[in-house]
Enzyme design. Structure first.
Site, PDB file in Angstrom:
ATOM      1  N   PRO A  10       0.619  -1.074   0.004  1.00 34.30           N
ATOM      2  CA  PRO A  10      -0.074   0.082  -0.010  1.00 34.30           C
ATOM      3  C   PRO A  10       0.869   1.201  -0.050  1.00 34.30           C
ATOM      4  O   PRO A  10       0.714   2.282  -0.403  1.00 34.30           O
ATOM      5  CB  PRO A  10      -0.860  -0.202   1.451  1.00 34.30           C
ATOM      6  CG  PRO A  10      -0.509  -1.460   1.921  1.00 34.30           C
ATOM      7  CD  PRO A  10       0.684  -2.186   1.181  1.00 34.30           C
ATOM      8  N   LYS A  12       3.838   1.680  -1.514  1.00 39.92           N
ATOM      9  CA  LYS A  12       4.232   1.923  -2.768  1.00 39.92           C
ATOM     10  C   LYS A  12       3.221   2.308  -3.928  1.00 39.92           C
ATOM     11  O   LYS A  12       3.349   3.353  -4.804  1.00 39.92           O
ATOM     12  CB  LYS A  12       4.803   0.653  -3.340  1.00 39.92           C
ATOM     13  CG  LYS A  12       6.213   0.324  -2.582  1.00 39.92           C
ATOM     14  CD  LYS A  12       6.604  -1.038  -3.361  1.00 39.92           C
ATOM     15  CE  LYS A  12       7.949  -1.506  -2.441  1.00 39.92           C
ATOM     16  NZ  LYS A  12       8.472  -2.926  -2.683  1.00 39.92           N
ATOM     17  N   ASP A  69      12.029  -2.714  -7.216  1.00 40.23           N
ATOM     18  CA  ASP A  69      12.988  -3.670  -6.728  1.00 40.23           C
ATOM     19  C   ASP A  69      14.071  -2.754  -5.951  1.00 40.23           C
ATOM     20  O   ASP A  69      14.634  -1.815  -6.313  1.00 40.23           O
ATOM     21  CB  ASP A  69      13.707  -4.597  -7.422  1.00 40.23           C
ATOM     22  CG  ASP A  69      14.036  -5.812  -6.814  1.00 40.23           C
ATOM     23  OD1 ASP A  69      13.162  -6.450  -5.967  1.00 40.23           O
ATOM     24  OD2 ASP A  69      15.204  -6.092  -6.857  1.00 40.23           O
ATOM     25  N   ASP A 154      16.839   0.468   8.147  1.00 39.52           N
ATOM     26  CA  ASP A 154      16.901   1.705   8.539  1.00 39.52           C
ATOM     27  C   ASP A 154      17.704   1.979   9.841  1.00 39.52           C
ATOM     28  O   ASP A 154      18.364   2.849  10.027  1.00 39.52           O
ATOM     29  CB  ASP A 154      15.391   2.369   8.638  1.00 39.52           C
ATOM     30  CG  ASP A 154      14.927   2.520   7.515  1.00 39.52           C
ATOM     31  OD1 ASP A 154      15.740   2.718   6.323  1.00 39.52           O
ATOM     32  OD2 ASP A 154      13.778   2.981   7.227  1.00 39.52           O
ATOM     33  N   ARG A 180      14.591   5.474  -2.697  1.00 44.88           N
ATOM     34  CA  ARG A 180      13.332   5.446  -3.628  1.00 44.88           C
ATOM     35  C   ARG A 180      12.875   6.868  -3.575  1.00 44.88           C
ATOM     36  O   ARG A 180      12.313   6.862  -4.751  1.00 44.88           O
ATOM     37  CB  ARG A 180      12.253   4.909  -2.295  1.00 44.88           C
ATOM     38  CG  ARG A 180      11.063   4.363  -2.884  1.00 44.88           C
ATOM     39  CD  ARG A 180      10.308   3.450  -2.029  1.00 44.88           C
ATOM     40  NE  ARG A 180      11.101   2.493  -1.752  1.00 44.88           N
ATOM     41  CZ  ARG A 180      11.673   1.885  -0.663  1.00 44.88           C
ATOM     42  NH1 ARG A 180      11.678   2.828   0.516  1.00 44.88           N
ATOM     43  NH2 ARG A 180      12.195   0.665  -0.682  1.00 44.88           N
TER      44      ARG A 180
HETATM   45  P1  IMP Z   1      11.500  -4.954  -1.742  1.00 45.67           P
HETATM   46  O1  IMP Z   1      12.035  -4.072  -2.684  1.00 45.67           O
HETATM   47  O2  IMP Z   1      10.278  -4.124  -1.273  1.00 45.67           O
HETATM   48  O3  IMP Z   1      11.313  -6.130  -1.952  1.00 45.67           O
HETATM   49  O4  IMP Z   1      12.429  -4.851  -0.414  1.00 45.67           O
HETATM   50  C1  IMP Z   1      13.616  -5.046  -0.487  1.00 45.67           C
HETATM   51  C2  IMP Z   1      14.455  -5.168   0.896  1.00 45.67           C
HETATM   52  O5  IMP Z   1      15.358  -4.064   1.022  1.00 45.67           O
HETATM   53  C3  IMP Z   1      13.263  -4.679   2.143  1.00 45.67           C
HETATM   54  O6  IMP Z   1      12.446  -5.989   2.573  1.00 45.67           O
HETATM   55  C4  IMP Z   1      14.178  -4.181   3.041  1.00 45.67           C
HETATM   56  O7  IMP Z   1      14.817  -5.126   3.792  1.00 45.67           O
HETATM   57  C5  IMP Z   1      15.233  -3.470   2.152  1.00 45.67           C
HETATM   58  N1  IMP Z   1      15.081  -2.186   1.976  1.00 45.67           N
HETATM   59  C6  IMP Z   1      14.744  -1.421   0.919  1.00 45.67           C
HETATM   60  N2  IMP Z   1      14.428  -0.396   0.916  1.00 45.67           N
HETATM   61  C7  IMP Z   1      14.622   0.087   2.262  1.00 45.67           C
HETATM   62  C8  IMP Z   1      14.573   1.164   3.042  1.00 45.67           C
HETATM   63  O8  IMP Z   1      14.284   2.246   2.531  1.00 45.67           O
HETATM   64  N3  IMP Z   1      15.060   1.017   4.372  1.00 45.67           N
HETATM   65  C9  IMP Z   1      15.350  -0.177   4.874  1.00 45.67           C
HETATM   66  N4  IMP Z   1      15.361  -1.292   4.267  1.00 45.67           N
HETATM   67  C10 IMP Z   1      15.000  -1.337   2.774  1.00 45.67           C
END
Ligand code: IMP
Length: 197
Positions: A10, A12, A69, A154, A180
């Site tokens: 939600p 994203k 991703d 984080d 992001r």
């Molecule tokens: P996905 O792209 O949603 O599959 O995220 C991949 C994984 O990367 C997440 O489950 C987090 O463990 C890590 N990750 C991605 N972006 C962040 C962020 O902004 N903060 C902390 N961890 C992140």
């Protein structure tokens, strides 16, 4: 025009929906569009995985699709956890706190603590047009977890020159410096260019 988001997250959905609304387009999740299956993330890079997910939804539904991703890349660990960030530690790590603790254990005694977060967004159209964007956030792995906000890694990701981890920032502060946020801003520009061509 309608776009499919190849994710059911939600947060994203909200971020991308705002951008697409500014471009006069609508965004729905793949589940809302009736697609329950998910693509296997078999890529070796964030770019590949984002494209695999977007292509899967686009081909299944015949509509333009967007996927992202992201993950954490740690220099001293040879780029790990990388594309496996969400699955780091496999079955033995069932939560963000456990994955973060494993990362700190694997970094024990390491002087090189340089790391970066990477976010890739891909968009695929049924007529073959494609675009993609990438954002990075450079920092270091802290010696211990600090902060309550954010998610994932984080609490152990420290921003250079601030002494603060991403989990010690407000959501607005994080968005201004995060991988992001950067990827979304670049994606908006590229998609605008593609739609105006
Ligand atoms: P996905 O792209 O949603 O599959 O995220 C991949 C994984 O990367 C997440 O489950 C987090 O463990 C890590 N990750 C991605 N972006 C962040 C962020 O902004 N903060 C902390 N961890 C992140």
């Amino acid at each position: 025009m309608r776009f499919i988001l190849a994710s059911n997250n939600p947060k994203k959905l909200k971020e991308l929906r705002e951008i697409l609304a500014g471009l006069g387009a609508e965004l729905v999740t793949q589940r809302e569009a009736g697609l329950l299956a998910e693509a296997e993330e078999t890529g070796e890079s964030f770019e590949e995985n984002a494209r695999i997910k977007a292509l899967f939804a686009c081909q299944a539904l015949g509509e333009p699709a967007i996927a992202d991703d992201s993950g954490l890349v740690v220099e001293a660990l040879g780029g790990a956890p990388g594309v496996y960030s969400a699955r780091y530690g496999g079955e033995t790590c069932g939560s963000d706190a456990e994955r973060t603790a494993l990362l700190l254990t694997n970094m024990a005694g390491q002087n090189n603590r340089r790391a970066k977060f990477v976010s890739c967004i891909a968009c695929v159209f049924p007529d073959g047009r494609e675009t993609a964007a990438r954002g990075e956030c450079v920092g270091t792995i802290s010696l211990s977890a600090r902060g309550e906000s954010g998610f994932g890694y984080d609490p152990v990701f420290e921003l250079p020159g601030t002494g603060r981890t991403l989990a010690e920032l407000t959501p607005e502060e994080k968005n201004a410096v995060s991988h992001r946020g950067a990827a979304l801003r670049e994606f908006e520009k590229k998609l605008r260019g593609l739609l105006n061509d």
